[in-house]
Design a protein around this motif. Structure first.
Motif, PDB file in Angstrom:
ATOM      1  N   TYR A 147       0.859  -1.185   0.000  1.00 33.09           N
ATOM      2  CA  TYR A 147       0.000   0.000   0.000  1.00 33.09           C
ATOM      3  C   TYR A 147       0.891   1.229   0.000  1.00 33.09           C
ATOM      4  O   TYR A 147       1.941   1.257   0.659  1.00 33.09           O
ATOM      5  N   HIS A 148       0.520   2.231  -0.764  1.00 31.74           N
ATOM      6  CA  HIS A 148       1.308   3.472  -0.843  1.00 31.74           C
ATOM      7  C   HIS A 148       0.523   4.616  -0.206  1.00 31.74           C
ATOM      8  O   HIS A 148      -0.590   4.925  -0.624  1.00 31.74           O
ATOM      9  N   MET A 149       1.159   5.228   0.776  1.00 29.98           N
ATOM     10  CA  MET A 149       0.489   6.262   1.550  1.00 29.98           C
ATOM     11  C   MET A 149       1.247   7.590   1.498  1.00 29.98           C
ATOM     12  O   MET A 149       1.002   8.490   2.292  1.00 29.98           O
ATOM     13  N   GLU A 150       2.175   7.689   0.543  1.00 29.11           N
ATOM     14  CA  GLU A 150       3.028   8.873   0.480  1.00 29.11           C
ATOM     15  C   GLU A 150       2.225  10.165   0.319  1.00 29.11           C
ATOM     16  O   GLU A 150       2.458  11.150   1.027  1.00 29.11           O
ATOM     17  N   VAL A 151       1.288  10.175  -0.614  1.00 28.57           N
ATOM     18  CA  VAL A 151       0.517  11.390  -0.885  1.00 28.57           C
ATOM     19  C   VAL A 151      -0.320  11.782   0.322  1.00 28.57           C
ATOM     20  O   VAL A 151      -0.364  12.953   0.726  1.00 28.57           O
ATOM     21  N   GLN A 152      -0.990  10.800   0.930  1.00 29.40           N
ATOM     22  CA  GLN A 152      -1.815  11.091   2.101  1.00 29.40           C
ATOM     23  C   GLN A 152      -1.000  11.654   3.261  1.00 29.40           C
ATOM     24  O   GLN A 152      -1.422  12.588   3.940  1.00 29.40           O
ATOM     25  N   LEU A 153       0.201  11.081   3.482  1.00 24.17           N
ATOM     26  CA  LEU A 153       1.041  11.567   4.572  1.00 24.17           C
ATOM     27  C   LEU A 153       1.492  12.997   4.320  1.00 24.17           C
ATOM     28  O   LEU A 153       1.514  13.824   5.239  1.00 24.17           O
ATOM     29  N   MET A 154       1.857  13.300   3.073  1.00 23.60           N
ATOM     30  CA  MET A 154       2.245  14.669   2.739  1.00 23.60           C
ATOM     31  C   MET A 154       1.082  15.629   2.982  1.00 23.60           C
ATOM     32  O   MET A 154       1.262  16.728   3.517  1.00 23.60           O
ATOM     33  N   GLN A 155      -0.115  15.215   2.612  1.00 28.87           N
ATOM     34  CA  GLN A 155      -1.293  16.063   2.822  1.00 28.87           C
ATOM     35  C   GLN A 155      -1.577  16.271   4.306  1.00 28.87           C
ATOM     36  O   GLN A 155      -1.892  17.388   4.743  1.00 28.87           O
ATOM     37  N   ILE A 156      -1.479  15.189   5.074  1.00 30.42           N
ATOM     38  CA  ILE A 156      -1.755  15.281   6.509  1.00 30.42           C
ATOM     39  C   ILE A 156      -0.781  16.238   7.190  1.00 30.42           C
ATOM     40  O   ILE A 156      -1.179  17.120   7.959  1.00 30.42           O
TER      41      ILE A 156
END
Length: 268
Positions: A147-156
């Motif tokens: 699972y890739h969560m890079e974008v969500q983490l940057m947004q958070i």
């Protein structure tokens, strides 16, 4: 513009050996290492988790700490430390006597404080992503790579950054007005406790109180799931919510007010 650049560069050289500067690097590194150590040594407890839940659980170690007390307190400390350099050395008169406008000096100090907060949160996101992917290599049974969560983490973390600007502007102004440690830090700490309490109790008007904004940002993005599906079910990231707009509005208003105060500040 040249005066602003010179002032900003000066802020870097003056702070590069202070705890304010190194805190922006060490705080995310140490907390991310803690999360890594927990998942590495207790990997058997997390092997049954779905990849998305695994990422959220891993990232919540840092996010939980930053969204409650650490981010507000670090922001308060940064605002104090940037101005304390001049208070401690009694160099306000020297700075304002230079052929650089007060606007450049004031703007550079504030932007540098904003930069340190941004750097800290950006490193949190990068270290979380990096250590999560490292865990998938060292502990293949942990399904971080599925699972890739890079974008969500940057947004958070970017939303957390926006939510901290109201606090930063207020504390920056207080640290300009008061040279001692106790007044700005003490008021900031009390306000943070009040803000965290208001946000944790889901007070409907907590979005109007800047010291509650980081925790409000976290609680509105992280949705709890049922225990059968794991401790966290989903992320719902709405970047520009009421609390963020209030934070940005407070930052702009207080920043402008602070400049007029600095412009009339006596240096005798």
């Amino acid at each position: 513009m040249k005066g602003f650049v010179l002032s900003f560069r000066s802020e870097f050289y003056k702070s590069r050996k202070t705890m304010g500067f190194w805190g922006a690097i060490l705080l995310p590194l140490l907390i991310s290492l803690l999360a890594f150590a927990i998942f590495f040594t207790k990997s058997e407890k997390f092997t049954a988790m779905q990849p998305m839940g695994l990422w959220v659980q891993f990232s919540m170690i840092g996010l939980g700490m930053m969204g409650t007390l650490l981010l507000p307190m670090y922001t308060i400390f940064i605002a104090y430390s940037v101005n304390n350099v001049e208070h401690k050395a009694d160099t306000w008169k020297t700075i304002f006597s230079l052929p650089i406008s007060r606007w450049s000096v004031y703007g550079a100090k504030f932007v540098y404080a904003v930069f340190l907060v941004f750097l800290c949160l950006a490193l949190f996101a990068l270290f979380t992503i990096g250590f999560g992917n490292l865990l998938s290599t060292l502990k293949p049974e942990l399904k971080f790579n599925e699972y890739h969560m890079e974008v969500q983490l940057m947004q958070i973390y970017f939303k957390l950054f926006l939510s901290s600007l109201g606090i930063l502007s207020i504390q920056f102004l207080l640290s300009l007005l008061w040279a001692d440690f106790l007044k700005p830090m003490g008021l900031g700490f009390v306000a943070t406790i009040v803000g965290v309490t208001a946000a944790s109790k889901n007070w409907e008007y907590s979005y109007l109180f800047p010291y509650a904004h980081p925790m409000v940002a976290i609680t509105t993005m992280i949705k709890q799931g049922d225990k059968a599906r794991g401790p966290v079910r989903e992320l719902q990231i709405d970047m520009f919510t009421k609390d963020v707009y209030v934070s940005l509005a407070i930052a702009v208003v207080v920043f402008i007010a602070g400049y007029f105060i600095v412009r009339k500040k006596s240096v005798k």
